[in-house]
Scaffold this active site. Structure first.
Site, mmCIF file in Angstrom:
data_model
loop_
_atom_site.group_PDB
_atom_site.id
_atom_site.type_symbol
_atom_site.label_atom_id
_atom_site.label_comp_id
_atom_site.label_asym_id
_atom_site.label_seq_id
_atom_site.Cartn_x
_atom_site.Cartn_y
_atom_site.Cartn_z
ATOM 1 C CG HIS A 38 -50.044 3.450 8.531
ATOM 2 N ND1 HIS A 38 -49.698 2.302 8.073
ATOM 3 C CD2 HIS A 38 -49.551 3.164 9.986
ATOM 4 C CE1 HIS A 38 -49.715 1.212 9.069
ATOM 5 N NE2 HIS A 38 -49.548 2.251 10.107
ATOM 6 C CG ASP A 77 -26.856 -3.913 2.378
ATOM 7 O OD1 ASP A 77 -26.350 -2.872 2.041
ATOM 8 O OD2 ASP A 77 -26.099 -5.038 2.248
#
Length: 462
Positions: free
Chosen positions: A168, A383
């Site tokens: 992170h 995608d």
């Protein structure tokens, strides 16, 4: 509460290939890059898991998603080459990336399960997550370890799952989505990302000399005088759906002068209050809620749109348990709205300065609740050539190693086609019962019917 969606518990087998390192497809600079003084705070030194589910697409024929994504990652790392490096720690705990080009960890896998078997409620917690995102021994450290781990698992139905674990300190949700969108573009044939990444971590470095000008209660040192409020055993995990009807029901509790509040604010105030009632702390004890606020647009000029570092704050609302539980919802709501409004450029500068003057402290977790809204982060839009994800977002309900302290707000569409927010909650089982009753009572006290398939309660896939 009547469940609106349920999935049965099930077990499946995942066969994994040996983990491999994917290196950038072309040579990249070997250099050191400092993280910002927001990036390297103690509370971000952990791995955060994300998961994407993709349906079978007949138009993709026999195309192998593992091969496509593996090659796309290598091409994307040419532009995001710091991800292929390793973190080092300098004096005063300062983190930097050594851009070594060693690569990110990648696992190819197959599972004897179909996407349909996960049921309609694709939301955390997910069954067999540890199989879908394998914790390669020795890989999960903050320093000197791969900064990304990616597992692509083919499913029996022709669909697949992309699970990812990120250090992170490198990026927040918008930054990670930017990287994943770039991988998707490369997978679909692009030769370079449509958005070129901007490092420029010095934009969020401390001033010289540092000067803390704002109040940052989120980093208070809070003694755990009454024992940890979150029990590590006998934890209950449930997810709650808030669609237009549920949000409208909660808004009936909003006083006139706060009507301009956002859905995030009213939902956060409600959950904080119900959760505190459920945990039953001493009325005199301080309780706090930390709201993740994206600060990219708070700067003048705004941070570059392609900046992919951590650019958020944890502003805190603080009160006593007694005041929070005994006052109407408007009391909590006003505190949440004020905390969010505190975040501006000076707040972020002050925060970076606090990090260097106080040794990069962890945010307060004692009697704290942290909420992060990822409904607009765009995880589901990634995608790779098979269309948008059936689910894209956090793989777990909370953050870090402390269960129950945090919740994500995740975009979700129910069986009826209603778009809303799913919030996974983790509490000790007895507290969960109280929480559900309290929340149900708030919704029932309005004239909105919530049963008969429109309850907020969703049973998890576990």
């Amino acid at each position: 509460m009547a469940p609106s969606t349920s999935t049965t518990s099930f077990v499946f087998t995942v066969k994994r290939q040996a983990p491999e390192l994917i290196t950038p497809a072309k040579p990249t600079p070997h250099e050191y890059k400092l993280l910002s003084d927001i990036d390297d705070q103690d509370g971000l030194r952990f791995q955060i898991p994300v998961i994407q589910f993709y349906r079978h697409d007949p138009s993709m024929g026999g195309t192998d998603p593992v091969k496509v994504i593996r090659e796309a990652i290598a091409k994307t790392l040419v532009f995001y080459y710091p991800f292929a490096g390793r973190l080092r720690e300098g004096p005063t705990r300062k983190l930097m990336v050594e851009c070594t080009g060693e690569g990110v960890l990648f696992i190819e896998a197959d599972a004897d399960v179909t996407l349909e078997e996960f049921g309609d409620a694709l939301q955390p917690p997910f069954p067999c997550l540890e199989e879908l995102l394998y914790d390669v021994p020795g890989s999960a450290g903050v320093l000197n370890c791969p900064l990304l781990l990616i597992q692509v698992t083919r499913l029996k139905c022709g669909g697949f799952i992309v699970a990812l674990r990120l250090n992170h300190t490198m990026s927040d949700a918008p930054g990670l989505v930017q990287f994943m969108v770039a991988v998707g573009e490369m997978a679909r044939g692009a030769t370079s990302p449509s958005v070129h990444p901007v490092w420029q971590r010095e934009l969020l470095s401390a001033r010289d000399p540092p000067r803390v000008t704002c109040t940052h209660h989120e980093y208070d040192e809070v003694p755990d005088t009454k024992g940890t409020i979150i029990a590590l055993d006998d934890m209950a995990h449930h997810s709650f759906f808030f669609g237009p009807m549920q949000v409208s029901a909660l808004r009936k509790f909003v006083p006139h002068h706060l009507q301009k509040c956002s859905t995030f604010e009213v939902l956060t105030a409600c959950l904080w209050r119900c959760r505190t009632i459920a945990l039953q702390p001493d009325p005199e004890e301080e309780v706090r809620i930390l709201c993740i606020v994206n600060a990219r647009g708070k700067f003048q000029p705004p941070l570059p749109s392609a900046y992919y570092g951590n650019a958020f704050a944890f502003p805190v609302a603080l009160t006593t348990a007694g005041k929070l539980c005994q006052n109407p919802l408007g009391y909590a709501l006003e505190l949440v709205m004020k905390a969010k409004a505190d975040v501006n450029e000076e707040y972020m500068r002050s925060l970076a300065d606090l990090m260097v003057t106080r040794g990069r402290p962890h945010f307060a977790v004692v009697r704290s609740y942290l909420v992060s809204d990822v409904t607009r982060a765009g995880f589901g839009d990634v995608d790779f050539g098979w269309g948008k994800a059936a689910y894209g977002g956090p793989a777990k309900g909370g953050v870090g190693a402390i269960p129950g302290v945090a919740s994500f707000y995740i975009p979700f569409t129910n069986k009826k086609g209603e778009s809303g927010i799913v919030v996974p909650i983790c509490l000790p089982a007895p507290a969960m019962d109280i929480f559900m009753t309290e929340l149900d009572n708030m919704l029932k006290s309005s004239d909105q019917p919530i049963h008969g398939g429109t309850s907020t309660f969703i049973t998890s896939a576990l």
